[in-house]
Design a protein around this motif. Sequence first.
Motif, PDB file in Angstrom:
ATOM      1  N   ALA A   1       0.786  -1.234   0.000  1.00  0.00           N
ATOM      2  CA  ALA A   1       0.000   0.000   0.000  1.00  0.00           C
ATOM      3  C   ALA A   1       0.816   1.281   0.000  1.00  0.00           C
ATOM      4  O   ALA A   1       0.323   2.324  -0.424  1.00  0.00           O
ATOM      5  CB  ALA A   1      -0.929  -0.002   1.216  1.00  0.00           C
TER       6      ALA A   1
ATOM      7  N   GLN B   1      -0.065   6.227   3.230  1.00  0.00           N
ATOM      8  CA  GLN B   1      -1.515   6.409   3.240  1.00  0.00           C
ATOM      9  C   GLN B   1      -1.910   7.417   4.315  1.00  0.00           C
ATOM     10  O   GLN B   1      -1.277   7.510   5.370  1.00  0.00           O
ATOM     11  CB  GLN B   1      -2.231   5.087   3.520  1.00  0.00           C
ATOM     12  CG  GLN B   1      -2.069   4.039   2.444  1.00  0.00           C
ATOM     13  CD  GLN B   1      -2.793   4.376   1.158  1.00  0.00           C
ATOM     14  OE1 GLN B   1      -3.711   5.195   1.135  1.00  0.00           O
ATOM     15  NE2 GLN B   1      -2.388   3.724   0.070  1.00  0.00           N
TER      16      GLN B   1
ATOM     17  N   THR C   1      -6.185   4.926  -0.758  1.00  0.00           N
ATOM     18  CA  THR C   1      -6.292   5.191  -2.192  1.00  0.00           C
ATOM     19  C   THR C   1      -5.046   4.714  -2.916  1.00  0.00           C
ATOM     20  O   THR C   1      -3.970   4.587  -2.328  1.00  0.00           O
ATOM     21  CB  THR C   1      -6.490   6.690  -2.479  1.00  0.00           C
ATOM     22  OG1 THR C   1      -5.375   7.425  -1.945  1.00  0.00           O
ATOM     23  CG2 THR C   1      -7.777   7.201  -1.862  1.00  0.00           C
ATOM     24  N   SER C   2      -5.176   4.470  -4.216  1.00  0.00           N
ATOM     25  CA  SER C   2      -4.043   4.106  -5.059  1.00  0.00           C
ATOM     26  C   SER C   2      -3.288   5.361  -5.474  1.00  0.00           C
ATOM     27  O   SER C   2      -3.706   6.484  -5.179  1.00  0.00           O
ATOM     28  CB  SER C   2      -4.538   3.366  -6.298  1.00  0.00           C
ATOM     29  OG  SER C   2      -5.226   4.269  -7.162  1.00  0.00           O
ATOM     30  N   SER C   3      -2.164   5.188  -6.188  1.00  0.00           N
ATOM     31  CA  SER C   3      -1.377   6.343  -6.649  1.00  0.00           C
ATOM     32  C   SER C   3      -2.164   7.210  -7.620  1.00  0.00           C
ATOM     33  O   SER C   3      -1.881   8.399  -7.768  1.00  0.00           O
ATOM     34  CB  SER C   3      -0.078   5.870  -7.313  1.00  0.00           C
ATOM     35  OG  SER C   3      -0.362   5.025  -8.415  1.00  0.00           O
TER      36      SER C   3
ATOM     37  N   LEU D   1      -9.437   2.240  -2.437  1.00  0.00           N
ATOM     38  CA  LEU D   1      -9.006   0.878  -2.129  1.00  0.00           C
ATOM     39  C   LEU D   1      -9.709   0.299  -0.918  1.00  0.00           C
ATOM     40  O   LEU D   1      -9.601  -0.895  -0.656  1.00  0.00           O
ATOM     41  CB  LEU D   1      -7.491   0.847  -1.870  1.00  0.00           C
ATOM     42  CG  LEU D   1      -6.580   1.285  -3.015  1.00  0.00           C
ATOM     43  CD1 LEU D   1      -5.135   1.286  -2.537  1.00  0.00           C
ATOM     44  CD2 LEU D   1      -6.743   0.377  -4.221  1.00  0.00           C
TER      45      LEU D   1
ATOM     46  N   ARG E   1      -6.737  -6.027   2.059  1.00  0.00           N
ATOM     47  CA  ARG E   1      -7.452  -4.819   1.627  1.00  0.00           C
ATOM     48  C   ARG E   1      -8.946  -5.061   1.674  1.00  0.00           C
ATOM     49  O   ARG E   1      -9.426  -6.109   1.237  1.00  0.00           O
ATOM     50  CB  ARG E   1      -7.007  -4.473   0.206  1.00  0.00           C
ATOM     51  CG  ARG E   1      -7.598  -3.196  -0.362  1.00  0.00           C
ATOM     52  CD  ARG E   1      -6.974  -2.915  -1.722  1.00  0.00           C
ATOM     53  NE  ARG E   1      -7.523  -3.755  -2.781  1.00  0.00           N
ATOM     54  CZ  ARG E   1      -6.890  -4.064  -3.902  1.00  0.00           C
ATOM     55  NH1 ARG E   1      -5.654  -3.640  -4.106  1.00  0.00           N
ATOM     56  NH2 ARG E   1      -7.466  -4.819  -4.827  1.00  0.00           N
TER      57      ARG E   1
ATOM     58  N   TYR F   1     -11.079  -1.758  -7.742  1.00  0.00           N
ATOM     59  CA  TYR F   1     -10.297  -2.545  -6.792  1.00  0.00           C
ATOM     60  C   TYR F   1     -11.174  -3.099  -5.664  1.00  0.00           C
ATOM     61  O   TYR F   1     -11.713  -2.355  -4.857  1.00  0.00           O
ATOM     62  CB  TYR F   1      -9.181  -1.692  -6.202  1.00  0.00           C
ATOM     63  CG  TYR F   1      -8.210  -1.181  -7.240  1.00  0.00           C
ATOM     64  CD1 TYR F   1      -7.280  -2.034  -7.828  1.00  0.00           C
ATOM     65  CD2 TYR F   1      -8.247   0.149  -7.653  1.00  0.00           C
ATOM     66  CE1 TYR F   1      -6.409  -1.569  -8.792  1.00  0.00           C
ATOM     67  CE2 TYR F   1      -7.373   0.619  -8.612  1.00  0.00           C
ATOM     68  CZ  TYR F   1      -6.450  -0.242  -9.180  1.00  0.00           C
ATOM     69  OH  TYR F   1      -5.584   0.223 -10.141  1.00  0.00           O
TER      70      TYR F   1
END
Length: 356
Positions: free
Chosen positions: A146, A149, A173-175, A180, A204, A213
């Motif tokens: 991850a 964050q 969250t993702s990049s 997520l 997750r 996701y």
Amino acid sequence: MSKRTLLSCALLSLFTSNIASAVTIYEADNGDNIQLYGEVGVGGHVGANYEYGEFYDDKSYIDDSFATLGVKGQKDKMHFRLELDYQRENWKYATGDMELAIDKLYLGYELGSYGYIEAGLTDTAFDDYDRWGDFTFDTTVETGEAGDQDATIKYEGKFNKFKVGASYSYGSTSSSGANLGDIVNGYAGYFSDDFSAVIGLEGRGGADSSSKYGEQRLLGIGLRYRVTDYLSIGANGFIEQEDIAQEKTVIDATDPEHIVAVYNDYQTVEHYGALVSAKYQINKHWNVTGSANIEAYEHWDQESPYWDGKKTSWGKERSWVTVGVNYQPTPSTIIVLEANAGEAAQDAYAYARLYF
């Protein structure tokens, strides 16, 4: 994992001692202190291949310039850190612009011999050790945990030669900013002078239809062994299962940059990656590194029911070799050149970085 984290973890692998000393702004007799630190780096990816899905644009050279300025310190049993990053957003789905962002902002509390806890914007527990067995700098298998964050609480402790850590992140969250869900991860490791081993786990919660996701399970492992005073070898690997939505229904496309959609039909896909790595210390200024890598993602496989429909030149898995030369003219500077052969996303990586 963020580019910032990848480079930091690689540097931990390259050197056995700290290569930079923070500037002390304030220090009291009781141990209270405030320190200023930072780094500036210039370089990038040479011969980048857009097909591999790792970069924001189809260019043969992808700039990877980066700078950090941070302040950290301790007062009584409390510690803090505020870190600003100025970096090229050059990864997949990014803009390619140089952006200023807060990378870390947290408070921590020392638990004496039991370790410490911290809360705020920080890296998840497994983040610092997910590439533990890799001595190369940039171009190898990514475990994909991850990373940093918001809304994270983390515990880390050291007991003789053993270290453990665990973290919980709310609303991760993702990049690219995709939801997520909540994330829990942790690690346990053994560290001695000649041998070390780390195992990490991540789970997750998933996005619940607001992004592609869904739930995820990740296992990672890293090993290091110092054969002689000059030669070290390592191994790293991961196995991941994650639920990815196979259907997307657009609800509102009025704003192309903020399309509202509902995702469903989540199916479990599998990924794995592994490498073996080595480092040879020629002298205090020069060392050479190398790795052999393999990784596979189910959406690459044309025979899988979850193939993403994109034909790749490497098929369902890819493998490559990385060889690097690292020059450290002073304890706080490094110049890196890595070359790749095989199915790597780039031909070479060149970088120079200074720390203070």
